[in-house]
Write a protein that holds these residues in place. Structure first.
Motif, PDB file in Angstrom:
ATOM      1  N   VAL A   4      -0.215   1.410  14.719  1.00 27.61           N
ATOM      2  CA  VAL A   4      -1.168   1.956  13.751  1.00 27.61           C
ATOM      3  C   VAL A   4      -0.872   1.456  12.345  1.00 27.61           C
ATOM      4  O   VAL A   4      -1.791   1.131  11.592  1.00 27.61           O
ATOM      5  CB  VAL A   4      -1.155   3.499  13.812  1.00 27.61           C
ATOM      6  N   ILE A   5       0.388   1.347  11.980  1.00 26.75           N
ATOM      7  CA  ILE A   5       0.734   0.845  10.647  1.00 26.75           C
ATOM      8  C   ILE A   5       0.284  -0.607  10.524  1.00 26.75           C
ATOM      9  O   ILE A   5      -0.181  -1.035   9.466  1.00 26.75           O
ATOM     10  CB  ILE A   5       2.234   1.034  10.353  1.00 26.75           C
ATOM     11  N   GLY A   6       0.370  -1.361  11.611  1.00 29.20           N
ATOM     12  CA  GLY A   6      -0.164  -2.724  11.610  1.00 29.20           C
ATOM     13  C   GLY A   6      -1.654  -2.740  11.366  1.00 29.20           C
ATOM     14  O   GLY A   6      -2.175  -3.590  10.632  1.00 29.20           O
ATOM     15  N   GLU A   7      -2.381  -1.797  11.973  1.00 27.04           N
ATOM     16  CA  GLU A   7      -3.827  -1.692  11.756  1.00 27.04           C
ATOM     17  C   GLU A   7      -4.144  -1.313  10.313  1.00 27.04           C
ATOM     18  O   GLU A   7      -5.099  -1.828   9.728  1.00 27.04           O
ATOM     19  CB  GLU A   7      -4.432  -0.666  12.709  1.00 27.04           C
ATOM     20  N   VAL A   8      -3.364  -0.413   9.749  1.00 24.61           N
ATOM     21  CA  VAL A   8      -3.570  -0.003   8.352  1.00 24.61           C
ATOM     22  C   VAL A   8      -3.341  -1.198   7.424  1.00 24.61           C
ATOM     23  O   VAL A   8      -4.128  -1.439   6.505  1.00 24.61           O
ATOM     24  CB  VAL A   8      -2.646   1.185   7.984  1.00 24.61           C
ATOM     25  N   ASN A   9      -2.285  -1.963   7.685  1.00 22.86           N
ATOM     26  CA  ASN A   9      -2.014  -3.154   6.868  1.00 22.86           C
ATOM     27  C   ASN A   9      -3.143  -4.171   7.001  1.00 22.86           C
ATOM     28  O   ASN A   9      -3.550  -4.785   6.013  1.00 22.86           O
ATOM     29  CB  ASN A   9      -0.687  -3.800   7.280  1.00 22.86           C
ATOM     30  N   TYR A  10      -3.650  -4.359   8.214  1.00 20.01           N
ATOM     31  CA  TYR A  10      -4.750  -5.301   8.435  1.00 20.01           C
ATOM     32  C   TYR A  10      -5.995  -4.854   7.663  1.00 20.01           C
ATOM     33  O   TYR A  10      -6.645  -5.655   6.998  1.00 20.01           O
ATOM     34  CB  TYR A  10      -5.058  -5.409   9.928  1.00 20.01           C
ATOM     35  N   GLY A  11      -6.329  -3.576   7.740  1.00 27.47           N
ATOM     36  CA  GLY A  11      -7.494  -3.062   7.029  1.00 27.47           C
ATOM     37  C   GLY A  11      -7.356  -3.202   5.520  1.00 27.47           C
ATOM     38  O   GLY A  11      -8.299  -3.584   4.826  1.00 27.47           O
ATOM     39  N   ALA A  12      -6.157  -2.921   5.009  1.00 23.37           N
ATOM     40  CA  ALA A  12      -5.921  -3.050   3.569  1.00 23.37           C
ATOM     41  C   ALA A  12      -6.030  -4.510   3.134  1.00 23.37           C
ATOM     42  O   ALA A  12      -6.585  -4.811   2.073  1.00 23.37           O
ATOM     43  CB  ALA A  12      -4.550  -2.484   3.214  1.00 23.37           C
ATOM     44  N   MET A  58       0.846  -1.176   0.000  1.00 19.25           N
ATOM     45  CA  MET A  58       0.000   0.000   0.000  1.00 19.25           C
ATOM     46  C   MET A  58       0.892   1.240   0.000  1.00 19.25           C
ATOM     47  O   MET A  58       1.817   1.358   0.807  1.00 19.25           O
ATOM     48  CB  MET A  58      -0.887  -0.045   1.233  1.00 19.25           C
ATOM     49  N   ALA A  59       0.596   2.146  -0.862  1.00 18.21           N
ATOM     50  CA  ALA A  59       1.484   3.283  -1.103  1.00 18.21           C
ATOM     51  C   ALA A  59       1.484   4.318   0.027  1.00 18.21           C
ATOM     52  O   ALA A  59       2.519   4.911   0.320  1.00 18.21           O
ATOM     53  CB  ALA A  59       1.103   3.950  -2.415  1.00 18.21           C
ATOM     54  N   ASN A  60       0.357   4.553   0.656  1.00 11.38           N
ATOM     55  CA  ASN A  60       0.248   5.657   1.616  1.00 11.38           C
ATOM     56  C   ASN A  60       0.115   5.201   3.061  1.00 11.38           C
ATOM     57  O   ASN A  60      -0.420   5.927   3.886  1.00 11.38           O
ATOM     58  CB  ASN A  60      -0.962   6.517   1.267  1.00 11.38           C
ATOM     59  N   LYS A  61       0.634   4.031   3.393  1.00 10.37           N
ATOM     60  CA  LYS A  61       0.416   3.515   4.742  1.00 10.37           C
ATOM     61  C   LYS A  61       1.112   4.359   5.812  1.00 10.37           C
ATOM     62  O   LYS A  61       0.590   4.534   6.907  1.00 10.37           O
ATOM     63  CB  LYS A  61       0.811   2.057   4.853  1.00 10.37           C
ATOM     64  N   LYS A  62       2.269   4.927   5.507  1.00  2.99           N
ATOM     65  CA  LYS A  62       2.959   5.755   6.494  1.00  2.99           C
ATOM     66  C   LYS A  62       2.178   7.046   6.774  1.00  2.99           C
ATOM     67  O   LYS A  62       2.038   7.446   7.928  1.00  2.99           O
ATOM     68  CB  LYS A  62       4.370   6.075   6.025  1.00  2.99           C
ATOM     69  N   GLU A  63       1.653   7.656   5.717  1.00  4.28           N
ATOM     70  CA  GLU A  63       0.874   8.883   5.901  1.00  4.28           C
ATOM     71  C   GLU A  63      -0.420   8.606   6.674  1.00  4.28           C
ATOM     72  O   GLU A  63      -0.797   9.379   7.558  1.00  4.28           O
ATOM     73  CB  GLU A  63       0.544   9.528   4.550  1.00  4.28           C
TER      74      GLU A  63
END
Length: 69
Positions: A22-30, A1-6
């Motif tokens: 939070v980045i783990g949560e973003v990866n899980y959601g994606a 995912m391109a914008n996971k850090k932002e």
């Protein structure tokens, strides 16, 4: 995912969680969204094959969000 850090930085600012969590949560959601999108490709019709020989899977196509109309 391109914008996971932002996205992670935004959520960290809003909720105060650690960036790594939070980045783990973003990866899980994606991953959840990607899984759902891939499953949509597997709709073969009203009845699709099952991994078990004595069972069938029935697909009911219904509108589940009336706001989409």
């Amino acid at each position: 995912m391109a914008n996971k850090k932002e996205l992670g930085q935004l959520i960290t600012l809003e909720q105060g969680k650690p960036l790594k969590e939070v980045i783990g949560e973003v990866n899980y959601g994606a991953a959840f969204i990607e899984y759902s999108a891939e499953e949509a490709k597997r709709v073969y019709g009203d009845i699709i094959p099952s991994p078990l020989a004595d069972r069938r899977l029935l697909v009911l196509k219904q509108v589940w969000n009336k706001a989409c109309w």
